[in-house]
Design a protein around this motif. Structure first.
Motif, PDB file in Angstrom:
ATOM      1  N   ASP A   1       0.749  -1.016  -0.120  1.00 54.54           N
ATOM      2  CA  ASP A   1      -0.371  -0.126   0.224  1.00 54.54           C
ATOM      3  C   ASP A   1       1.127   1.280  -0.019  1.00 54.54           C
ATOM      4  O   ASP A   1       0.434   1.847  -0.535  1.00 54.54           O
ATOM      5  CB  ASP A   1      -0.472   0.072   1.237  1.00 54.54           C
ATOM      6  CG  ASP A   1      -2.054  -1.190   1.242  1.00 54.54           C
ATOM      7  OD1 ASP A   1      -2.105  -1.766   0.063  1.00 54.54           O
ATOM      8  OD2 ASP A   1      -2.490  -1.974   2.100  1.00 54.54           O
ATOM      9  N   ASP A   2       2.031   1.130   1.213  1.00 58.23           N
ATOM     10  CA  ASP A   2       2.919   2.561   0.883  1.00 58.23           C
ATOM     11  C   ASP A   2       3.491   2.316   1.855  1.00 58.23           C
ATOM     12  O   ASP A   2       3.897   1.154   2.140  1.00 58.23           O
ATOM     13  CB  ASP A   2       1.555   3.668   1.959  1.00 58.23           C
ATOM     14  CG  ASP A   2       0.911   3.526   2.761  1.00 58.23           C
ATOM     15  OD1 ASP A   2       1.485   3.039   3.932  1.00 58.23           O
ATOM     16  OD2 ASP A   2       0.434   4.372   2.482  1.00 58.23           O
ATOM     17  N   ASP A   3       4.380   3.037   3.094  1.00 51.38           N
ATOM     18  CA  ASP A   3       5.497   3.060   3.049  1.00 51.38           C
ATOM     19  C   ASP A   3       5.363   3.561   4.906  1.00 51.38           C
ATOM     20  O   ASP A   3       6.596   3.330   6.233  1.00 51.38           O
ATOM     21  CB  ASP A   3       6.806   3.792   3.450  1.00 51.38           C
ATOM     22  CG  ASP A   3       6.933   5.614   2.717  1.00 51.38           C
ATOM     23  OD1 ASP A   3       6.107   5.811   3.519  1.00 51.38           O
ATOM     24  OD2 ASP A   3       7.880   5.446   2.613  1.00 51.38           O
ATOM     25  N   GLY A   4       3.788   4.160   5.032  1.00 52.82           N
ATOM     26  CA  GLY A   4       3.464   4.410   6.428  1.00 52.82           C
ATOM     27  C   GLY A   4       3.346   6.088   6.419  1.00 52.82           C
ATOM     28  O   GLY A   4       2.967   6.427   7.882  1.00 52.82           O
ATOM     29  N   LYS A   5       4.379   6.419   5.870  1.00 54.22           N
ATOM     30  CA  LYS A   5       4.261   8.159   5.490  1.00 54.22           C
ATOM     31  C   LYS A   5       4.071   9.002   4.644  1.00 54.22           C
ATOM     32  O   LYS A   5       3.227  10.074   4.269  1.00 54.22           O
ATOM     33  CB  LYS A   5       5.764   8.357   6.034  1.00 54.22           C
ATOM     34  CG  LYS A   5       5.950   9.847   6.363  1.00 54.22           C
ATOM     35  CD  LYS A   5       7.847   9.979   6.524  1.00 54.22           C
ATOM     36  CE  LYS A   5       8.444  11.631   7.310  1.00 54.22           C
ATOM     37  NZ  LYS A   5       9.784  11.742   7.408  1.00 54.22           N
ATOM     38  N   ASN A   6       4.294   8.377   3.429  1.00 50.85           N
ATOM     39  CA  ASN A   6       4.139   8.363   2.031  1.00 50.85           C
ATOM     40  C   ASN A   6       2.937   7.991   1.882  1.00 50.85           C
ATOM     41  O   ASN A   6       3.088   6.983   0.321  1.00 50.85           O
ATOM     42  CB  ASN A   6       5.091   8.445   1.175  1.00 50.85           C
ATOM     43  CG  ASN A   6       6.522   9.493   1.388  1.00 50.85           C
ATOM     44  OD1 ASN A   6       6.883  10.822   1.993  1.00 50.85           O
ATOM     45  ND2 ASN A   6       8.026   8.564   2.353  1.00 50.85           N
ATOM     46  N   ARG A   7       2.107   8.964   1.489  1.00 50.21           N
ATOM     47  CA  ARG A   7       0.607   8.546   1.318  1.00 50.21           C
ATOM     48  C   ARG A   7       0.115   8.329  -0.072  1.00 50.21           C
ATOM     49  O   ARG A   7       0.737   8.734  -1.047  1.00 50.21           O
ATOM     50  CB  ARG A   7      -0.807   9.151   2.440  1.00 50.21           C
ATOM     51  CG  ARG A   7      -0.338   8.956   3.520  1.00 50.21           C
ATOM     52  CD  ARG A   7      -0.694   7.495   4.244  1.00 50.21           C
ATOM     53  NE  ARG A   7      -0.586   7.268   5.445  1.00 50.21           N
ATOM     54  CZ  ARG A   7      -0.052   6.627   6.143  1.00 50.21           C
ATOM     55  NH1 ARG A   7      -0.025   5.031   5.627  1.00 50.21           N
ATOM     56  NH2 ARG A   7      -0.190   6.418   7.494  1.00 50.21           N
ATOM     57  N   GLY A   8      -0.221   7.204  -0.115  1.00 44.06           N
ATOM     58  CA  GLY A   8      -0.680   6.924  -2.376  1.00 44.06           C
ATOM     59  C   GLY A   8       0.560   6.690  -3.123  1.00 44.06           C
ATOM     60  O   GLY A   8       0.706   6.354  -3.914  1.00 44.06           O
ATOM     61  N   VAL A   9       2.162   6.699  -2.473  1.00 42.91           N
ATOM     62  CA  VAL A   9       2.723   5.574  -3.279  1.00 42.91           C
ATOM     63  C   VAL A   9       3.279   4.485  -3.192  1.00 42.91           C
ATOM     64  O   VAL A   9       3.850   4.154  -1.975  1.00 42.91           O
ATOM     65  CB  VAL A   9       4.109   7.340  -2.861  1.00 42.91           C
ATOM     66  CG1 VAL A   9       5.503   6.566  -3.485  1.00 42.91           C
ATOM     67  CG2 VAL A   9       3.682   8.450  -3.331  1.00 42.91           C
ATOM     68  N   PRO A  10       2.285   3.296  -3.800  1.00 47.16           N
ATOM     69  CA  PRO A  10       2.639   2.141  -3.130  1.00 47.16           C
ATOM     70  C   PRO A  10       4.118   1.808  -3.243  1.00 47.16           C
ATOM     71  O   PRO A  10       5.129   2.130  -4.258  1.00 47.16           O
ATOM     72  CB  PRO A  10       2.341   1.707  -4.624  1.00 47.16           C
ATOM     73  CG  PRO A  10       2.146   2.577  -5.593  1.00 47.16           C
ATOM     74  CD  PRO A  10       2.357   3.910  -5.160  1.00 47.16           C
TER      75      PRO A  10
END
Length: 606
Positions: free
Chosen positions: A265-274
């Motif tokens: 989904d993401d890295d837990g910080k950069n939302r919307g970046v798979p």
């Protein structure tokens, strides 16, 4: 520097070691007795650990590993618990040896959790005891378990952290007993730097007791059969496991097999970046390379993976599980160092699967599960009778916490929610079960409600129908918690925005979701990875776990099996018609044989 290629050295390590025993012939009966003894002592070690532990993750979920190892960390036996824990202990020992080799004494107890020196990740405490025989150091008894809290910037689980030190207290090859003398001040210092000192103290004592029973049982075996016989038998068992796995690998066509590129989904910080996961399986004669080239660069959060302690164990476990599946393998093949010898793993430096120090790598389980899932999918075309369709492959670890009544500590509860398996040739996918590398159990609701200010309003299979296939996919769980006090929430889960893949004509599964106050006016979809989220008193949290993919053409499924799914309310009559070509008479809930034949024939003709 991070290592980019880390094969388990296998026999070469033994050759480099100073051998204190002689090779002898071991008769088949004695060989099996010693093999059974090794297997039993590893199981007993795990029983001691999970029965003594204080934290629910070890005590209830059995998130632990235990076994006996030689002086180089080669695994002689392991417990039937979490593969990630067992497979990482050899790396713990190699990390400890780099600092303490040559200094061990009878009575030593070593505590270790450094993720850049072999640990699976920092919350997994490892306790190792050197085993001595007639004055010579001949091996180790060791175990690991996930403790409730290790300090750091957030209770229980953390995602958005700056580096490995921010994760919590790091212990690098620390002797908490030195020659039998307990270092109480050091242990107290460790406990003073965590939020759950009582739980961690109990877990630490359980880990010590687990390793001590392993040391005791292995010494008893030496007393009965002698060092030469026991070690020669252990070598024979490791060689046997290696032979069996290499034999299965040789049956595969040589070649390079790539899984479809996956995205977390993401890295837990950069939302919307798979976050990209690329897996290639290279088969060459009797060796396998798991190549992770093309996977995402390391990320600035805790969503990276220790290479030696986590990537290598998952690569080996995946190949061993797929090729030596007990369901299709008549011979018993023990899990030991022999299974590591044919398998190598590669990940470029500076990527999520081989981060550069000091990047944080606290939250690594969703990523390694995707490695396993991708290895399986890559090999599915050449192993249709062994591989499964895409599984949930998203360990959902969530930490709930709050300040305890004494105002001096925290209560922390870490739960593992159940996803599901994809279907396989001849078998529907398993519902609501921890998949792939986890193998943890669910926690009883009664135990949780008794000890924490949370109430379960729902805990069952998801409402959505399983993924269609000749064999249907497994169904994930759905759980709803009502918070009875303001509660901190930390999560390292993954909702599988790219749902579990169907195989050979089967349909894809269903993604997961976190929902605050589901069905209310203030309903809110949460990210799968959160740090320092607050769920207020009176609010609910719904966790929907992914459902696995289907296997094979759904129109090939036995009509009676489809009817049974309708009876069990997994499917509606309309879904049976649309997805499987099975016409169900809703007047008496039977299969309309002629209608089904006509519908399937029309589909085949088109």
């Amino acid at each position: 520097m991070a290592k980019t290629l880390m094969p388990r050295e296998g026999v070469s390590l033994a050759a480099q070691a100073h051998k204190t025993w002689n090779d002898v012939e071991v008769d088949p009966i004695t060989l099996k007795v010693i093999g059974g003894s090794l297997n039993s002592m590893a199981k007993e070690m795990a029983q001691v650990l999970y029965r003594m532990a204080y934290s629910s993750l070890i005590r209830e979920s059995e998130d632990l590993g235990a076994g006996i190892f030689d002086v180089n960390g080669r695994e002689l036996c392991e417990s039937d618990s979490t593969p990630m824990h067992c497979g990482s202990i050899p790396a713990y020992i190699r990390g400890i040896n780099r600092r303490l080799a040559g200094t061990y004494k009878p009575g030593d107890v070593i505590l270790h959790n450094h993720p850049y020196h072999g640990a699976a990740h920092s919350p997994d405490y490892g306790v190792v005891i050197p085993i001595f025989w007639e004055g010579e150091h001949i091996g180790f008894a060791g175990c690991t378990g996930h403790v409730s809290d290790i300090g750091g910037n957030f209770p229980g689980l953390c995602m958005d952290v700056v580096d490995v030190w921010a994760e919590g207290k790091l212990m690098d090859s620390m002797k908490i007993y030195d020659g039998g003398v307990r270092n109480d001040m050091l242990i107290q210092h460790i406990l003073d730097n965590v939020r759950t000192p009582e739980q961690n103290r109990g877990d630490l004592e359980a880990l010590i007791a687990c390793s001590r029973i392993g040391e005791k049982r292995f010494t008893e075996l030496l007393e009965k059969y002698g060092l030469d016989t026991v070690m020669s038998a252990s070598e024979a068992w490791m060689d046997y496991s290696e032979h069996m796995l290499r034999e299965r690998i040789r049956a595969l066509p040589n070649g390079s097999y790539e899984a479809p590129v996956g995205y977390l989904d993401d890295d837990g910080k950069n939302r919307g970046v798979p976050v990209k996961v690329a897996v290639r399986v290279q088969v060459e004669d009797e060796d396998v390379l798991i190549d992770l080239t093309g996977s995402n660069d390391q990320v600035p959060t805790a969503f990276n993976v220790p290479f030696e302690g986590s990537v290598l164990p998952v690569a080996v476990s995946a190949i061993r599980t797929i090729l030596l599946d007990e369901y299709v393998t008549e011979e018993f093949v023990p899990q030991n160092d022999g299974c590591f010898r044919p398998v190598r793993a590669y990940a470029p430096e500076g990527t999520i699967f081989n981060p550069d120090f000091p990047a944080s790598c606290f939250a690594r389980f969703s990523q390694v599960n995707r490695i396993f899932d991708s290895i399986n999918l890559a090999l599915a075309p050449v192993l249709p009778d062994h591989a499964v369709a895409g599984s949930s492959a998203a360990l959902c670890a969530i930490a709930y916490s709050g300040v305890a009544e004494d105002g001096e500590s925290y209560w922390v509860y870490i739960e593992i929610n159940e996803g599901s398996y994809g279907a396989r040739n001849g078998k529907d996918g398993m519902d609501a079960v921890d998949a792939l590398m986890a193998n943890t159990r669910n926690n009883p609701i009664e135990e949780l409600e008794l000890n924490h200010a949370m109430r379960a309003e729902r805990y069952e299979l998801r409402d959505e129908s399983p993924a269609p296939g000749q064999w249907r996919g497994g169904i994930g769980s759905v759980r709803t918690w009502l918070m009875q006090t303001d509660t901190f929430l930390g999560s390292e889960a993954d909702n599988r925005n790219d749902p579990p893949a169907g195989v050979l004509g089967g349909a894809d599964g269903v993604s997961g979701a976190f929902v605050r106050n589901a069905g209310r006016d203030d309903e809110e979809i949460l990210f799968s990875k959160v740090t320092q989220e607050m769920v207020r008193e009176g609010e609910t949290l719904e966790i929907r776990m992914p459902s696995g993919g289907g296997f094979g053409d759904p129109f090939e499924r036995e009509p009676q099996a489809v009817l049974m799914d309708v009876w069990d309310e997994y499917l509606s009559a309309e879904e049976a018609r649309r997805d499987y070509g099975v016409v169900v008479n809703t007047s008496d809930w039977t299969v309309d044989v002629e209608g089904t034949r006509a519908l399937r024939s029309a589909r085949a003709a088109s």
